[in-house]
Every structure is written in structure tokens, then in C-alpha cells.
Design a protein around this motif. Structure first.
Motif: not given
Length: 426
Positions: A51-62
Motif C-alpha cells: 500500500a506504500l509503493n512510494y514509501g512513507h510520507n512522500d513530501p510532494n503528496m504530504k
């Protein structure tokens, strides 16, 4: 036991599972790293079960999510129109579907993987007027009753508490041996009026079986399956809940096979940030739902629309996918070396892309490798009917240094597990 874990032991249901494998309290996560309450750092090769293919707390998404929440943007909207939904639909179509010459209507079921599978099964039966569904050995499609009926794992099926009907299981690619084409078996059943198998409404499968042990279907096998479905007017459903969104190296796991499924199920990493979100992609000619015929209270998670749209923008740069392929090569090379250098595992490499692992012929040793890895600061899980596979699910954008660090921990863990393991005897 850590005294702070007692509240979970005393108040939470016995059904909990991952907290038993990873017995600590996690407090922070960033990229491919997690930290517990004691400050211990862990490399995450689990990624929220995909469920976290882009890792945790991606800065752009956040940042996009913070801006949206701060503006008092709509959180819950059912299926009402909102700007975040508009942006997501437009970006998905322009950045993902059109470049791959795919045309789908987008359905928003409930927010989980089993929700999208249930909607796909229901629609296939509505379109065809048939009831049966062909599924495959070791497939996993969810934990609600319809999804369990097309799931192979006996332990999970038993949890339904009732008989599971209207599904017929067929052998997956190479289920019997490497030389036998299991689709010969399926084709014969469909052709033979005495087989006892009716022409089904649909065939559902994962191109890589994440929970089932990292079995993967060849492109040739997938293409022939598509042809069989077309010949018998059976809808082809690809469950890309775990294998999609770059996990196998391409956005959709079925792209290398050159097929165009009738229905595609997606959840987990389609939301980008880990928020609950699912979509069902439907060829336009099969979108015959009556308004409200299938619905869900939480099908309008606008926070997930915001982060999902931002995540899709990564795929607009061709270099993003190329970088994934380079990581895949590193993982494959590492696992092949481990299988060769540590015959104590009696293991071989399985899977595809960034969902690979080693299937161990020695009973119980995969669990011990995963446990040793956790003690050394790496999180990964096992898969397969007997948990015989330890599997690597690093983020698709993990940096090389962290990836290599994870490799080192796994090798140390293999050494330790092999040295401590006592073979099971009858």
C-alpha cells in the motif's frame, strides 16, 4: 513483553497479526525508514503490504494534502463531484490510460481491495447473466465473502464460516510443472460439455500472486488466457491491487503481456500516500450499472484523490519507470546470489519486479529469516500457503543506499537463521 504492548494484548482482538510479527510500537516513518518508540530505526521492505509503493510520507503528496486540509476542502463526499475527484480522473486518463492506449470508465467502490474485487465480480455476473467465476490456485482476492470465494488459501476460506460457492479453481501457470501448459486443462474443461464446468461470467487472477507465494504468470500464458476469454465471451478481470502501481516495474502489471483486461481492480498504492482508496476500471461497453446499484459510504475519499493525483505525476517522467527497472535488476541479482550462496535454504527465486523473494524448501526457515531481519532492523513478511517464501517489497523509489542496506541485513539474517535452524523430522 513490553509493558506498553499490554494494552494491545488485553484490549485488541486476537485476530491481529502483523503486530505479532513486528512486536514494537512504531511512531514515525519517512521514505523507506520507520522508527519505534525507543528510537530504533528499521528499513521497510514491507511497504504496508504493497500500500506504500512510494514509501512513507512522500513530501510532494504530504504538502498537497496539508494545503488541501488547511483550505477546509471537502473530506467526505460519497460520489458527489469535487475538484480533487475531477483532477484525479483527468490525470489518470491523460497520464496513465491514454499513453498505454487503454480506455476505461472509472468506478469508485468502497476504499479497499476486497471492495473493488466485489464490484468486479458483481458487474461481470450482471453483464453476462452467468454466475460462475474461474479463479486460480493460490490466488488471493480479499476477505469478504465474494472475494473469499475466489481465494485459494484454505485457512482464509475457512474463516468465512459458510460454504463458498459459484467459483471453480483452475491451475495457475506452472502450477503442475514447468512443462505443462495449465491452460490446456482450462480449455478442455470449457470445450467439454461433460466437464461439469459451465462457461463462467469471468476469470479473475493476479499476474503475480503476492500472498500466494509470488507465483507469476508468463506473458505467453496471459496472452493465451485473454484469447480463451475472448473466444468464450468470458470477462477477464485482472486483480492489480498489490501487483499494480509500479510494483512489477510497469504501472499495470499486465502491460508486458500486451493484454487489455475487461476489468481491472486497483487499491493499496493507487492512493499514493497510504490512505484508503480503490478503483475499478471497466471497459466502457461493460459499464451497465444503474445509478446507485453498487455504492459505498467511503467511495469519495478526497484526501486520497489529492495524494493519488500527485502520485500519478511521477509517471509523466519516463525516467521514473527506468529507475524502477534498475532497482529490479539489483533485487534479482541479490536474490539469485543468496539462493546460490546459501544452499541451507534449499531455495529459489520467485516473483517479478519489486515483489520477489526466495521460496525455501526447508520448513519454517523463511519465518526465521523474517524474524532475524526484524531483530536487526528490517521489516519484511512471508508468503505462500505454508509461509515458505520470504519476500522483498521495497518502495519503488527507494534510494540505492537504503536498498543495499536492506540486502546486507537480509544476508545476515539468512546466515543466522541457517545456523540456528533445526530441520523438522517426521
Amino acid at each position: 513483553m513490553d509493558k506498553d504492548l499490554k494494552v494491545f494484548e488485553e484490549l485488541e482482538s486476537e485476530v491481529r497479526s502483523y503486530c505479532r510479527s513486528f512486536p514494537t510500537i512504531f511512531t514515525k516513518a519517512k521514505g523507506s525508514l520507520m522508527w519505534d518508540k525507543n528510537g530504533k530505526e528499521y528499513v521497510d521492505f514491507f511497504c504496508g503490504a504493497g500500500a506504500l509503493n512510494y514509501g512513507h510520507n512522500d513530501p510532494n503528496m504530504k504538502q498537497k494534502l496539508i494545503e488541501y486540509i488547511s483550505s477546509d476542502g471537502i473530506t467526505h463526499s460519497l460520489d458527489k463531484a469535487t475538484p480533487p475527484k475531477q483532477d484525479f480522473l483527468t490525470t489518470l486518463n491523460e497520464s496513465i490510460l491514454k499513453p498505454r492506449n487503454l480506455e476505461y470508465k472509472v468506478m469508485f467502490p468502497g476504499p479497499t481491495g476486497t471492495n473493488t474485487v466485489e464490484s468486479a465480480l458483481k458487474l461481470a455476473r450482471k453483464v453476462t447473466g452467468r454466475t460462475e467465476v474461474i479463479t486460480f490456485t493460490n490466488g488471493f482476492h480479499g476477505m469478504t465473502i465474494g472475494s473469499l470465494s475466489v481465494t485459494g488459501n484454505a485457512f482464509k476460506r475457512k474463516g468465512a464460516g459458510i460454504p463458498l460457492h459459484n467459483a471453480v479453481t483452475m491451475p495457475y501457470d506452472r502450477y503442475m510443472d514447468d512443462a505443462t501448459d495449465s491452460l490446456d486443462y482450462l480449455e478442455h474443461y470449457l470445450e467439454d460439455g461433460g466437464s461439469g464446468v459451465e462457461v463462467p461470467a469471468a476469470v479473475i487472477l493476479e499476474t503475480v500472486q503476492g500472498e500466494g507465494g509470488l507465483n507469476w504468470a508468463s506473458n505467453k500464458w496471459l496472452k493465451r488466457l485473454e484469447e480463451l476469454c475472448s473466444r468464450f465471451e468470458i470477462l477477464l478481470i485482472i486483480d492489480d491491487v498489490q501487483a499494480g502501481v509500479g510494483r512489477t516495474g510497469t504501472f499495470f502489471s499486465f502491460e508486458p503481456a500486451g493484454i487489455k483486461p475487461d476489468i481491472v481492480c486497483m487499491s493499496k498504492s493507487i492512493g499514493g500516500y497510504g490512505s484508503p482508496f480503490a478503483i475499478t476500471l471497466i471497459k466502457p461497453e461493460y459499464d451497465i450499472w444503474a445509478p446507485g446499484e453498487h455504492n459505498g459510504t467511503f467511495r469519495g475519499n478526497n484526501h486520497a484523490f489529492v495524494t493519488a493525483t500527485e502520485a500519478l505525476k511521477y509517471w509523466e517522467n519516463p525516467e521514473f519507470e527506468k529507475a524502477i527497472h534498475k532497482k529490479v535488476e539489483k533485487v534479482t541479482e541479490f536474490l539469485n546470489r543468496i539462493a546460490k550462496d546459501y544452499p541451507e535454504l534449499d531455495g529459489y527465486v520467485k516473483g517479478r519486479g519489486l515483489m520477489q523473494g526466495i521460496s525455501c524448501g526447508v520448513e519454517g526457515i523463511a519465518d526465521k529469516v523474517a524474524a532475524e531481519a526484524f531483530s536487526r532492523g528490517l521489516i519484511m513478511e512471508t508468503a505462500g500457503a505454508d509461509d515458505e517464501v520470504f519476500k522483498l517489497f521495497p518502495a519503488i523509489n527507494i534510494d540505492d543506499a537504503t536498498l543495499e542496506r536492506g540486502f546486507s541485513i537480509i544476508e545476515e539474517s539468512v546466515k543466522a537463521a541457517a545456523s540456528k535452524h533445526t530441520p523438522v523430522t517426521n
